[in-house]
Design an enzyme around this catalytic site. Structure first.
Site, mmCIF file in Angstrom:
data_model
loop_
_atom_site.group_PDB
_atom_site.id
_atom_site.type_symbol
_atom_site.label_atom_id
_atom_site.label_comp_id
_atom_site.label_asym_id
_atom_site.label_seq_id
_atom_site.Cartn_x
_atom_site.Cartn_y
_atom_site.Cartn_z
ATOM 1 C CB CYS A 28 -0.922 -0.050 1.228
ATOM 2 S SG CYS A 28 -1.721 1.496 1.630
ATOM 3 C CB CYS A 31 0.286 1.921 4.057
ATOM 4 S SG CYS A 31 -1.409 1.342 3.862
#
Length: 103
Positions: A28, A31
């Site tokens: 991600c 993230c």
């Protein structure tokens, strides 16, 4: 930075401190953007709150328990209840303001 999993969540929650859970995954991008901010907050607020990361691929049940569908999702927990959350990347000021509100 503490890794929070199904194995240690209950024990950590039992300490009674406010918790900040950063749900993330290795693949991600956003993230990765939030990770250094969460890490800095964990250092700055050590002892006041439990701040850690939950890898959704390793702790699927924990993600399901909290209804996490998108990542990054940061949950703010006080007295065992989710009182606030941040979905998606956000600046440090936003994340820190939410943290201060549960201290």
């Amino acid at each position: 930075m503490q890794a929070i999993t199904e194995a240690n969540y209950e024990e950590l929650a039992a300490q009674g401190k406010p918790m900040v859970l950063d749900f993330w995954a290795t693949w991600c991008g956003p993230c990765k953007k939030v990770a250094p901010i969460v890490e800095a907050l964990a250092n700055d607020y050590e002892g006041q709150a439990i701040i850690g990361k939950v890898d959704i691929e390793e702790s699927e049940d924990l993600a399901m328990q909290f209804g996490v569908r998108n990542i990054p999702t940061i949950l703010y927990i006080k007295n065992g209840e989710v009182v606030d959350k941040q979905v998606g990347a956000a600046p440090r000021a936003t994340l820190e303001e939410k943290l201060k509100a549960i201290l």
